[in-house]
Design a protein around this motif. Structure first.
Motif, mmCIF file in Angstrom:
data_model
loop_
_atom_site.group_PDB
_atom_site.id
_atom_site.type_symbol
_atom_site.label_atom_id
_atom_site.label_comp_id
_atom_site.label_asym_id
_atom_site.label_seq_id
_atom_site.Cartn_x
_atom_site.Cartn_y
_atom_site.Cartn_z
ATOM 1 N N ARG A 68 40.188 56.536 41.313
ATOM 2 C CA ARG A 68 40.799 55.419 42.053
ATOM 3 C C ARG A 68 39.755 54.369 42.426
ATOM 4 N NH1 ARG A 68 44.222 59.391 45.736
ATOM 5 N NH2 ARG A 68 46.100 59.532 44.468
ATOM 6 N N GLU A 69 38.606 54.832 42.909
ATOM 7 C CA GLU A 69 37.548 53.885 43.285
ATOM 8 C C GLU A 69 37.058 53.099 42.080
ATOM 9 O OE1 GLU A 69 34.687 56.359 45.249
ATOM 10 O OE2 GLU A 69 35.786 56.337 47.139
ATOM 11 N N ALA A 74 36.999 48.034 39.041
ATOM 12 C CA ALA A 74 37.290 47.277 37.821
ATOM 13 C C ALA A 74 38.261 46.143 38.119
ATOM 14 C CB ALA A 74 37.864 48.204 36.749
ATOM 15 N N GLY A 75 39.244 46.403 38.956
ATOM 16 C CA GLY A 75 40.198 45.359 39.345
ATOM 17 C C GLY A 75 39.526 44.226 40.102
ATOM 18 N N TYR A 76 38.664 44.575 41.050
ATOM 19 C CA TYR A 76 37.942 43.544 41.799
ATOM 20 C C TYR A 76 37.036 42.746 40.880
ATOM 21 C CZ TYR A 76 39.473 45.669 46.178
ATOM 22 O OH TYR A 76 40.225 46.144 47.212
ATOM 23 N N LEU A 81 35.813 37.722 38.014
ATOM 24 C CA LEU A 81 35.617 36.992 36.759
ATOM 25 C C LEU A 81 36.659 35.895 36.603
ATOM 26 C CD1 LEU A 81 34.758 39.893 34.296
ATOM 27 C CD2 LEU A 81 33.203 38.150 35.201
ATOM 28 N N ASP A 82 37.891 36.190 36.971
ATOM 29 C CA ASP A 82 38.964 35.205 36.885
ATOM 30 C C ASP A 82 38.692 34.026 37.817
ATOM 31 O OD1 ASP A 82 41.499 34.348 35.833
ATOM 32 O OD2 ASP A 82 42.403 34.890 37.761
ATOM 33 N N GLN A 83 38.240 34.318 39.040
ATOM 34 C CA GLN A 83 37.921 33.245 39.984
ATOM 35 C C GLN A 83 36.749 32.415 39.485
ATOM 36 O OE1 GLN A 83 37.392 35.177 43.769
ATOM 37 N NE2 GLN A 83 39.588 35.162 44.202
ATOM 38 N N ALA A 84 35.758 33.055 38.903
ATOM 39 C CA ALA A 84 34.608 32.328 38.370
ATOM 40 C C ALA A 84 35.050 31.432 37.216
ATOM 41 C CB ALA A 84 33.529 33.303 37.906
ATOM 42 N N ASP A 85 35.966 31.930 36.385
ATOM 43 C CA ASP A 85 36.468 31.133 35.268
ATOM 44 C C ASP A 85 37.250 29.924 35.781
ATOM 45 O OD1 ASP A 85 36.857 30.686 32.454
ATOM 46 O OD2 ASP A 85 38.949 31.311 32.728
ATOM 47 N N HIS A 86 38.078 30.126 36.814
ATOM 48 C CA HIS A 86 38.827 29.004 37.400
ATOM 49 C C HIS A 86 37.877 27.980 38.005
ATOM 50 C CE1 HIS A 86 42.857 30.345 36.675
ATOM 51 N NE2 HIS A 86 42.650 31.509 37.287
ATOM 52 N N ALA A 87 36.845 28.437 38.677
ATOM 53 C CA ALA A 87 35.873 27.514 39.275
ATOM 54 C C ALA A 87 35.174 26.713 38.185
ATOM 55 C CB ALA A 87 34.855 28.287 40.110
#
Length: 104
Positions: A68-69, A74-76, A81-87
């Motif tokens: 689970r951890e 991996a989800g975080y 990565l998604d936020q960095a790509d949007h930025a």
């Protein structure tokens, strides 16, 4: 006295064990350090009188917690990565002149 209890047991499936698994269970039962580590991981004290089923369940709980951890990490990481790509995309868009900039 074993503090760890399996409450609400629904099913007792068989579990194939290798010779190494059996040696590991013996070590877990006989080593106070290993029992303390397992107890720490599952949040419940485990002593030398714990049954094989209780030990196996504890190892299962500890392993599942680890899975689970790892899945959460991996989800975080994907979110980061998604936020960095949007930025990055926003920064590129800010540098691009507007479509009407070259109109007379």
């Amino acid at each position: 006295m074993t503090i760890m209890r399996m409450q609400g047991v629904v099913r007792r499936p068989s579990l194939p064990l290798t010779e190494q698994d059996m040696r590991d269970l013996v070590q877990l039962r006989e080593s106070a350090a290993y029992r303390a580590a397992l107890g720490f991981l599952i949040g419940s004290e485990v002593d030398e009188s714990a049954s094989e089923g209780v030990l196996l369940h504890g190892v299962f709980e500890a392993g599942l917690l680890s899975v689970r951890e790892a899945a959460e990490a991996a989800g975080y990481n994907m979110i980061a990565l998604d936020q960095a790509d949007h930025a990055k995309q926003r920064a590129i868009a800010r540098r691009r002149p507007p479509s009407w900039a070259d109109e007379p």
